[in-house]
Motif scaffolding. Structure first.
Motif, PDB file in Angstrom:
ATOM      1  N   UNK A 158      -7.283   1.712  -5.098  1.00  0.00           N
ATOM      2  CA  UNK A 158      -7.476   2.603  -6.244  1.00  0.00           C
ATOM      3  C   UNK A 158      -8.654   3.532  -5.974  1.00  0.00           C
ATOM      4  N   UNK A 159      -8.391   4.818  -6.007  1.00  0.00           N
ATOM      5  CA  UNK A 159      -9.486   5.784  -5.942  1.00  0.00           C
ATOM      6  C   UNK A 159      -9.901   6.114  -7.370  1.00  0.00           C
TER       7      UNK A 159
ATOM      8  N   UNK B  54       0.192  -1.221  -4.952  1.00  0.00           N
ATOM      9  CA  UNK B  54       0.000  -0.027  -5.777  1.00  0.00           C
ATOM     10  C   UNK B  54      -1.122   0.823  -5.166  1.00  0.00           C
ATOM     11  N   UNK B  55      -0.811   2.074  -4.879  1.00  0.00           N
ATOM     12  CA  UNK B  55      -1.813   3.029  -4.404  1.00  0.00           C
ATOM     13  C   UNK B  55      -2.021   4.041  -5.525  1.00  0.00           C
ATOM     14  N   UNK B  56      -3.183   3.997  -6.149  1.00  0.00           N
ATOM     15  CA  UNK B  56      -3.394   4.773  -7.373  1.00  0.00           C
ATOM     16  C   UNK B  56      -4.560   5.733  -7.205  1.00  0.00           C
ATOM     17  N   UNK B  57      -4.272   7.017  -7.443  1.00  0.00           N
ATOM     18  CA  UNK B  57      -5.319   8.033  -7.331  1.00  0.00           C
ATOM     19  C   UNK B  57      -5.780   8.426  -8.729  1.00  0.00           C
TER      20      UNK B  57
ATOM     21  N   UNK C 125       0.875   6.722  -6.699  1.00  0.00           N
ATOM     22  CA  UNK C 125       0.702   7.589  -7.866  1.00  0.00           C
ATOM     23  C   UNK C 125      -0.453   8.529  -7.595  1.00  0.00           C
ATOM     24  N   UNK C 126      -0.139   9.782  -7.389  1.00  0.00           N
ATOM     25  CA  UNK C 126      -1.154  10.776  -7.058  1.00  0.00           C
ATOM     26  C   UNK C 126      -1.789  11.392  -8.291  1.00  0.00           C
ATOM     27  N   UNK C 127      -2.517  12.485  -8.060  1.00  0.00           N
ATOM     28  CA  UNK C 127      -3.166  13.188  -9.167  1.00  0.00           C
ATOM     29  C   UNK C 127      -2.160  13.704 -10.179  1.00  0.00           C
ATOM     30  N   UNK C 128      -1.061  14.213  -9.637  1.00  0.00           N
ATOM     31  CA  UNK C 128      -0.085  14.854 -10.520  1.00  0.00           C
ATOM     32  C   UNK C 128       0.869  13.803 -11.057  1.00  0.00           C
TER      33      UNK C 128
ATOM     34  N   UNK D  12      -8.678  -2.939  -3.570  1.00  0.00           N
ATOM     35  CA  UNK D  12      -9.780  -2.215  -2.968  1.00  0.00           C
ATOM     36  C   UNK D  12     -10.027  -0.957  -3.787  1.00  0.00           C
ATOM     37  N   UNK D  13     -11.285  -0.792  -4.195  1.00  0.00           N
ATOM     38  CA  UNK D  13     -11.670   0.439  -4.895  1.00  0.00           C
ATOM     39  C   UNK D  13     -12.210   1.425  -3.880  1.00  0.00           C
ATOM     40  N   UNK D  14     -11.698   2.644  -3.897  1.00  0.00           N
ATOM     41  CA  UNK D  14     -12.236   3.700  -3.044  1.00  0.00           C
ATOM     42  C   UNK D  14     -13.231   4.496  -3.857  1.00  0.00           C
TER      43      UNK D  14
END
Ligand SMILES: Nc1ncnc2c1ncn2[C@@H]1O[C@H](COP(=O)(O)OP(=O)(O)OP(=O)(O)O)[C@@H](O)[C@H]1O
Length: 213
Positions: free
Chosen positions: A193-194, A160-163, A89-92, A45-47
């Motif tokens: 994925x955002x 996978x949750x990817x920002x 995986x966040x921004x940082x 899913x693309x956010x």
């Protein structure tokens, strides 16, 4: 099928990210509400949405790092004996300046579980094999992002949750990200994925979050 043969029932992968009636935000500020969706194996899913729409907030909520304001998030069908269900995986990039690149990846792999690629092989896969001994603080922004991608490879987790995973990646790096995601989904993985970038990958649908007034 010839007579007498019994057809094996198709083994359905029961795992799912299931989101029901979810609202997320901070205190009185509701950024998204009434979210109902599922992410099945082999899909993502693309956010999408403008700055401040709540994409990172939703990812944090899916990751269990923020409490939902309402509703529920679950990864169904995942056996806890297989370890945590997800990578966030966040921004940082969570890189310690004075730890070497390979040692950084080994550090994460020791914590997360060495269920995937060998760290040295994962570094090569993301194009960092030639600087394995460099202090991670000297990596460029795109190289740090590649190191985060290597973390996904050394520990196998289904979701996978990817920002903003493509932030700072060059064209080749964006191609690498697309390939890694395609392989992950092809192996029955799931992803949310955002991103503001285009990700030309089969199996992705889109959830658009609105702008704040
Ligand atoms: N801890 C917090 N407390 C209160 N408000 C917050 C907090 N963290 C973020 N916000 C606000 O929530 C809103 C949504 O932020 P979020 O980072 O989820 O947006 P986003 O869609 O990921 O944006 P971008 O595209 O810029 O990355 C922003 O207005 C932000 O200021």
């Amino acid at each position: 099928m010839t007579r007498g043969q019994v057809q094996e029932p198709q083994r359905q992968d029961p795992r799912r990210l299931k989101v029901r009636g979810l609202a997320c935000g901070y205190g009185e500020t509701v950024l998204a509400s009434d979210l109902d969706f599922e992410v099945a194996p082999g899909t993502g899913l693309l956010l999408r949405g403008p700055n401040g729409a709540g994409k990172s907030t939703l990812l944090l909520t899916l990751a269990g790092l923020l409490h939902p304001l309402a509703g529920s998030v679950s990864v169904e069908g995942h056996d806890p004996d297989d370890g945590p269900a997800l990578h966030y995986c966040g921004h940082r990039n969570a890189v310690r300046a004075r730890l070497g690149v390979l040692d950084t990846l080994r550090f994460w792999t020791d914590i997360n579980g060495a269920t995937g690629m060998e760290p040295a092989a994962a570094l090569k896969r993301v194009g960092l094999g030639h600087i394995a001994g460099l202090d991670a603080g000297y990596l460029s922004a795109g190289q740090q992002r590649r190191l985060v991608l290597a973390r996904l490879l050394t520990t196998n987790r289904p979701l996978w949750l990817l920002d903003e995973p493509s932030a700072a990646l060059d064209a080749e790096g964006q191609g690498l990200l697309a390939t890694l995601l395609t392989e992950h989904l092809g192996n029955g993985g799931m992803a949310v994925i955002a991103t503001h970038d285009d990700l030309a990958i089969a199996g992705l649908s889109t959830l658009a979050l609105g702008a704040r007034p």
